[in-house]
Design an enzyme around this catalytic site. Structure first.
Site, PDB file in Angstrom:
ATOM      1  N   THR A  60       0.831  -1.208   0.000  1.00 33.69           N
ATOM      2  CA  THR A  60       0.000   0.000   0.000  1.00 33.69           C
ATOM      3  C   THR A  60       0.862   1.252   0.000  1.00 33.69           C
ATOM      4  O   THR A  60       0.512   2.255  -0.630  1.00 33.69           O
ATOM      5  CB  THR A  60      -0.938  -0.002   1.219  1.00 33.69           C
ATOM      6  OG1 THR A  60      -1.767  -1.168   1.159  1.00 33.69           O
ATOM      7  CG2 THR A  60      -1.828   1.234   1.243  1.00 33.69           C
ATOM      8  N   TYR A 151       6.389 -11.598   4.869  1.00 33.55           N
ATOM      9  CA  TYR A 151       5.298 -10.990   4.117  1.00 33.55           C
ATOM     10  C   TYR A 151       5.016 -11.869   2.899  1.00 33.55           C
ATOM     11  O   TYR A 151       5.744 -11.837   1.909  1.00 33.55           O
ATOM     12  CB  TYR A 151       5.713  -9.571   3.716  1.00 33.55           C
ATOM     13  CG  TYR A 151       4.677  -8.761   2.975  1.00 33.55           C
ATOM     14  CD1 TYR A 151       3.387  -9.217   2.758  1.00 33.55           C
ATOM     15  CD2 TYR A 151       4.999  -7.499   2.488  1.00 33.55           C
ATOM     16  CE1 TYR A 151       2.454  -8.459   2.079  1.00 33.55           C
ATOM     17  CE2 TYR A 151       4.081  -6.717   1.819  1.00 33.55           C
ATOM     18  CZ  TYR A 151       2.807  -7.203   1.612  1.00 33.55           C
ATOM     19  OH  TYR A 151       1.897  -6.448   0.927  1.00 33.55           O
ATOM     20  N   LYS A 181       2.558 -12.139   7.575  1.00 33.64           N
ATOM     21  CA  LYS A 181       1.530 -11.291   6.971  1.00 33.64           C
ATOM     22  C   LYS A 181       1.070 -12.026   5.722  1.00 33.64           C
ATOM     23  O   LYS A 181       1.779 -12.078   4.722  1.00 33.64           O
ATOM     24  CB  LYS A 181       2.079  -9.911   6.627  1.00 33.64           C
ATOM     25  CG  LYS A 181       1.056  -8.993   5.963  1.00 33.64           C
ATOM     26  CD  LYS A 181       1.689  -7.682   5.550  1.00 33.64           C
ATOM     27  CE  LYS A 181       0.676  -6.707   4.964  1.00 33.64           C
ATOM     28  NZ  LYS A 181       0.082  -7.157   3.710  1.00 33.64           N
ATOM     29  N   SER A 183      -0.961 -12.349   2.641  1.00 32.21           N
ATOM     30  CA  SER A 183      -1.726 -11.611   1.641  1.00 32.21           C
ATOM     31  C   SER A 183      -1.920 -12.494   0.411  1.00 32.21           C
ATOM     32  O   SER A 183      -1.368 -12.250  -0.663  1.00 32.21           O
ATOM     33  CB  SER A 183      -1.013 -10.308   1.276  1.00 32.21           C
ATOM     34  OG  SER A 183      -0.971  -9.439   2.383  1.00 32.21           O
ATOM     35  N   GLY A 207      -4.030 -10.287   5.158  1.00 36.44           N
ATOM     36  CA  GLY A 207      -3.836  -9.079   4.379  1.00 36.44           C
ATOM     37  C   GLY A 207      -4.709  -8.916   3.161  1.00 36.44           C
ATOM     38  O   GLY A 207      -4.464  -8.026   2.343  1.00 36.44           O
TER      39      GLY A 207
END
Length: 238
Positions: A60, A151, A181, A183, A207
């Site tokens: 983001t 991530y 995380k 995603s 996420g």
């Protein structure tokens, strides 16, 4: 011995859980980062959205599109403006270059960040779990006092190594590892992560905003997103 002590310091930091804002990077009309509004941004998150954990320089925030110097300046400003207001500032330090990622990790530790996260390198991709773990281990070692998060975002990296596979034995390789995380829309993979590693007390931070309710049912301990948080603030106790 020193590494063990630093790792123990990381383990004593409180768990990252609940709502975590994936911050955008404010820019001027000339394409320069606008540090002057970050103090207001912190106040908005805390006072209006009731969110006190943030994830800086991620997708983001377009972290991979920024220069190393810009990422350092942003990290410093978020940590400075968030002091005594935010609970945890996690800095994404992933990069295509191992040395740059290590530099960013060390910088995050120096400025007083509360944790670091790393995306898989996605130009010359890791071929398997061993390659990916080796990369992550080298980055984590550059900031051995900070909690470390992986991530996982295969739609952007093209790295299809399942998170559940990566988590198998990862804390033995990376003592500061504290969670993922996640995603990705593969809820089977996410559910297996939670089921098999819940006893490790890892943070399972989801996420994908549009699948958050499903992830909550499966045991997500937090969410990292860019949605409006107000109506979700009571889902977790911080």
């Amino acid at each position: 011995m020193i590494f063990y002590l630093l790792s123990s310091m990381a383990s004593r930091k409180k768990n990252l859980q609940g709502l975590v804002a994936a911050t955008i990077t404010p820019m001027t009309e000339h394409g320069e980062i606008n540090l002057s509004v970050i103090g207001q941004y912190v106040d908005y998150l805390v006072d209006k959205q009731r969110v006190k954990n943030i994830f800086v320089n991620g997708t983001t925030g377009e972290g991979l599109s920024l220069s190393i110097s810009e990422r350092r300046l942003l990290a410093e400003e978020w940590v400075t403006k968030g002091r005594n207001k935010l609970d945890q500032v996690v800095i994404h330090v992933g990069a295509l270059s191992l040395k740059e990622s290590q530099e960013l990790a060390q910088h995050a530790a120096e400025i007083g960040a509360d944790g670091i996260a790393v995306i898989a390198p996605f130009f010359l991709k890791p071929r398997d779990k061993g390659d990916l773990t080796a990369f992550l281990r080298e980055v984590a070692a550059a900031a051995p006092a900070l909690p470390f998060y992986y991530y996982h975002i295969p739609a952007l990296t093209g790295v299809k190594i399942r998170a559940e596979e990566l988590l198998d034995g990862i804390q033995e390789q990376i003592p500061t590892f504290r969670g993922v995380k996640f995603s990705d829309m593969d809820l089977l993979d996410f559910g297996q992560c939670v089921d098999q590693y819940r006893q490790r007390q890892f943070a399972f931070l989801f996420g994908v905003d549009e699948q958050l309710l499903s992830a909550l049912v499966m045991g997500a301990t937090g969410a990292v997103g860019s949605f409006v948080f107000r109506d979700l603030s009571t889902l977790w106790s911080n």
